[in-house]
Scaffold this motif. Structure first.
Motif, PDB file in Angstrom:
ATOM      1  N   ARG A  49       0.857  -1.139  -0.017  1.00 18.39           N
ATOM      2  CA  ARG A  49       0.105  -0.152   0.215  1.00 18.39           C
ATOM      3  C   ARG A  49       1.155   1.003   0.182  1.00 18.39           C
ATOM      4  NH1 ARG A  49      -4.553  -1.459   4.391  1.00 18.39           N
ATOM      5  NH2 ARG A  49      -5.696  -2.876   3.119  1.00 18.39           N
ATOM      6  N   PHE A  50       0.728   2.197  -1.306  1.00 22.72           N
ATOM      7  CA  PHE A  50       1.643   3.180  -1.286  1.00 22.72           C
ATOM      8  C   PHE A  50       1.101   4.316  -0.889  1.00 22.72           C
ATOM      9  CE2 PHE A  50       4.014   6.180  -4.131  1.00 22.72           C
ATOM     10  CZ  PHE A  50       5.374   5.825  -3.624  1.00 22.72           C
ATOM     11  N   ALA A 110      -7.282  10.875  10.722  1.00 20.49           N
ATOM     12  CA  ALA A 110      -6.818   9.491  10.994  1.00 20.49           C
ATOM     13  C   ALA A 110      -6.791   8.855   9.738  1.00 20.49           C
ATOM     14  CB  ALA A 110      -7.851   9.134  11.826  1.00 20.49           C
ATOM     15  N   ALA A 111      -5.893   7.836   9.822  1.00 24.05           N
ATOM     16  CA  ALA A 111      -5.547   7.158   8.436  1.00 24.05           C
ATOM     17  C   ALA A 111      -6.775   6.257   7.943  1.00 24.05           C
ATOM     18  CB  ALA A 111      -4.057   6.191   8.429  1.00 24.05           C
ATOM     19  N   PRO A 112      -6.931   6.286   6.595  1.00 27.01           N
ATOM     20  CA  PRO A 112      -8.032   5.256   6.031  1.00 27.01           C
ATOM     21  C   PRO A 112      -7.610   3.765   6.515  1.00 27.01           C
ATOM     22  CG  PRO A 112      -6.757   6.201   4.276  1.00 27.01           C
ATOM     23  CD  PRO A 112      -6.448   7.000   5.394  1.00 27.01           C
ATOM     24  N   HIS A 113      -6.248   3.719   6.130  1.00 28.14           N
ATOM     25  CA  HIS A 113      -5.561   2.440   6.647  1.00 28.14           C
ATOM     26  C   HIS A 113      -4.223   2.623   6.862  1.00 28.14           C
ATOM     27  CE1 HIS A 113      -4.469   1.909   2.484  1.00 28.14           C
ATOM     28  NE2 HIS A 113      -5.642   2.172   2.140  1.00 28.14           N
ATOM     29  N   ARG A 114      -3.240   1.607   7.305  1.00 31.60           N
ATOM     30  CA  ARG A 114      -1.960   1.933   7.192  1.00 31.60           C
ATOM     31  C   ARG A 114      -1.342   1.669   6.101  1.00 31.60           C
ATOM     32  NH1 ARG A 114       0.000   2.327  12.640  1.00 31.60           N
ATOM     33  NH2 ARG A 114      -1.860   2.011  14.015  1.00 31.60           N
ATOM     34  N   PHE A 115      -0.177   2.519   5.700  1.00 30.73           N
ATOM     35  CA  PHE A 115       0.790   2.287   4.478  1.00 30.73           C
ATOM     36  C   PHE A 115       1.869   1.544   4.670  1.00 30.73           C
ATOM     37  CE2 PHE A 115      -2.540   5.296   3.683  1.00 30.73           C
ATOM     38  CZ  PHE A 115      -3.102   5.108   2.194  1.00 30.73           C
ATOM     39  N   LEU A 142       1.138   4.922   9.129  1.00 32.28           N
ATOM     40  CA  LEU A 142       2.278   3.991   8.912  1.00 32.28           C
ATOM     41  C   LEU A 142       2.198   2.605   9.506  1.00 32.28           C
ATOM     42  CD1 LEU A 142       5.238   6.549   9.271  1.00 32.28           C
ATOM     43  CD2 LEU A 142       4.126   5.816   7.103  1.00 32.28           C
ATOM     44  N   ALA A 143       2.408   1.443   8.577  1.00 33.40           N
ATOM     45  CA  ALA A 143       2.227   0.196   9.094  1.00 33.40           C
ATOM     46  C   ALA A 143       3.465  -0.082   9.846  1.00 33.40           C
ATOM     47  CB  ALA A 143       1.938  -0.652   7.799  1.00 33.40           C
ATOM     48  N   PRO A 144       3.494  -1.062  10.661  1.00 34.92           N
ATOM     49  CA  PRO A 144       4.469  -1.632  11.261  1.00 34.92           C
ATOM     50  C   PRO A 144       5.833  -2.033  10.265  1.00 34.92           C
ATOM     51  CG  PRO A 144       2.923  -2.554  12.426  1.00 34.92           C
ATOM     52  CD  PRO A 144       2.407  -1.903  11.122  1.00 34.92           C
ATOM     53  N   GLY A 145       6.823  -1.534  10.492  1.00 32.87           N
ATOM     54  CA  GLY A 145       7.807  -1.960   9.447  1.00 32.87           C
ATOM     55  C   GLY A 145       7.832  -0.993   8.256  1.00 32.87           C
ATOM     56  N   ALA A 146       7.142   0.017   8.093  1.00 30.27           N
ATOM     57  CA  ALA A 146       7.146   0.747   7.110  1.00 30.27           C
ATOM     58  C   ALA A 146       8.330   1.447   6.285  1.00 30.27           C
ATOM     59  CB  ALA A 146       5.761   1.895   7.071  1.00 30.27           C
ATOM     60  N   ARG A 147       8.395   1.729   5.335  1.00 23.20           N
ATOM     61  CA  ARG A 147       9.605   2.589   4.616  1.00 23.20           C
ATOM     62  C   ARG A 147       9.025   3.875   4.109  1.00 23.20           C
ATOM     63  NH1 ARG A 147      14.052   0.159   0.550  1.00 23.20           N
ATOM     64  NH2 ARG A 147      15.752   1.022   1.739  1.00 23.20           N
ATOM     65  N   ILE A 148       9.857   4.869   4.527  1.00 22.02           N
ATOM     66  CA  ILE A 148       9.511   6.352   4.146  1.00 22.02           C
ATOM     67  C   ILE A 148      10.471   6.802   3.308  1.00 22.02           C
ATOM     68  CG2 ILE A 148       8.765   8.524   5.017  1.00 22.02           C
ATOM     69  CD1 ILE A 148       8.682   6.072   7.439  1.00 22.02           C
ATOM     70  N   ALA A 149      10.433   7.474   2.100  1.00 27.03           N
ATOM     71  CA  ALA A 149      11.040   8.066   1.295  1.00 27.03           C
ATOM     72  C   ALA A 149      10.813   9.822   1.246  1.00 27.03           C
ATOM     73  CB  ALA A 149      11.439   7.613  -0.082  1.00 27.03           C
ATOM     74  N   VAL A 150      11.789  10.379   1.591  1.00 27.07           N
ATOM     75  CA  VAL A 150      11.457  11.873   1.517  1.00 27.07           C
ATOM     76  C   VAL A 150      12.302  12.457   0.592  1.00 27.07           C
ATOM     77  CG1 VAL A 150      11.171  14.168   2.780  1.00 27.07           C
ATOM     78  CG2 VAL A 150      10.674  11.813   3.917  1.00 27.07           C
ATOM     79  N   GLU A 151      11.990  13.222  -0.360  1.00 31.29           N
ATOM     80  CA  GLU A 151      12.389  13.950  -1.498  1.00 31.29           C
ATOM     81  C   GLU A 151      12.709  15.614  -1.006  1.00 31.29           C
ATOM     82  OE1 GLU A 151      12.796  15.561  -6.239  1.00 31.29           O
ATOM     83  OE2 GLU A 151      11.482  13.886  -5.541  1.00 31.29           O
TER      84      GLU A 151
END
Length: 189
Positions: A49-50, A110-115, A142-151
């Motif tokens: 989920r992105f 609140a989030a619709p679901h975790r990403f 954010l889901a547990p173990g999520a990854r985030i990329a910031v530009e």
């Protein structure tokens, strides 16, 4: 101006970008490098989920689903950007897998679901990355173990909020990608 989808089932397809200086699309070269990292990292892009914040044209979300993400969600505050994203989704027939929300990324509810994977591309020098990251953590995006990329701009500072750890940084022209992931916070005794 138009961008192209770099890889996956929509490879080579052109998409529209918003007009004006308020939106600065990620270059094809930088986007290709970023998605190469995301495809080979954890969690994997395929089936993820992105989340695409400060979406502009929706290019990151479209690239993600083109490369196998299960779903994507675009958020942008500008009505012109939201309109362009909706036209791009219609042109590539991705309205079922990609949703669009007009909202201020620093003031999300609140989030619709975790990403599983989140990509933030705030205007360079705006200082919006850190407060948006804090909202994502606080509001359960954010889901547990999520990854985030910031530009961000190559020389721009980014102080992530507590609960996020920088795992890597990469530079591509004027852009710098900061890759982060949530860390378990110690509980008070």
């Amino acid at each position: 101006m138009s961008l192209r989808i770099i890889a996956g089932r929509h490879r080579g397809r052109r998409i529209e970008t918003p007009v004006g200086l308020a939106t600065r699309p990620t270059s094809d070269r930088a986007r290709e490098a970023l998605f190469s990292i995301l495809e080979h990292g954890a969690p994997p892009l395929r089936g993820a989920r992105f989340l695409d914040l400060f979406s502009g044209s929706g290019a990151a979300a479209l690239e993600a689903v083109s490369r196998g993400a299960a779903t994507a969600h675009c958020i942008d505050q500008a009505s012109a950007a939201v309109a362009v994203i909706q036209r791009n989704l219609a042109a590539l027939d991705e309205g079922e897998r990609i949703t669009v929300q007009r909202a201020d990324a620093c003031r999300l509810g609140a989030a619709p679901h975790r990403f599983d994977i989140a990509f933030l591309d705030p205007p360079y020098g705006s200082g919006l990355a850190a407060p948006t990251l804090a909202v994502l953590l606080e509001r359960g995006w954010l889901a547990p173990g999520a990854r985030i990329a910031v530009e961000i701009a190559q020389r721009e500072a980014l102080q992530p909020p507590p609960g996020l750890l920088v795992e890597d940084e990469r530079r591509y022209g004027a852009a710098r990608f900061v890759l982060l992931h949530p860390v378990a916070m110690p509980t008070e005794v």
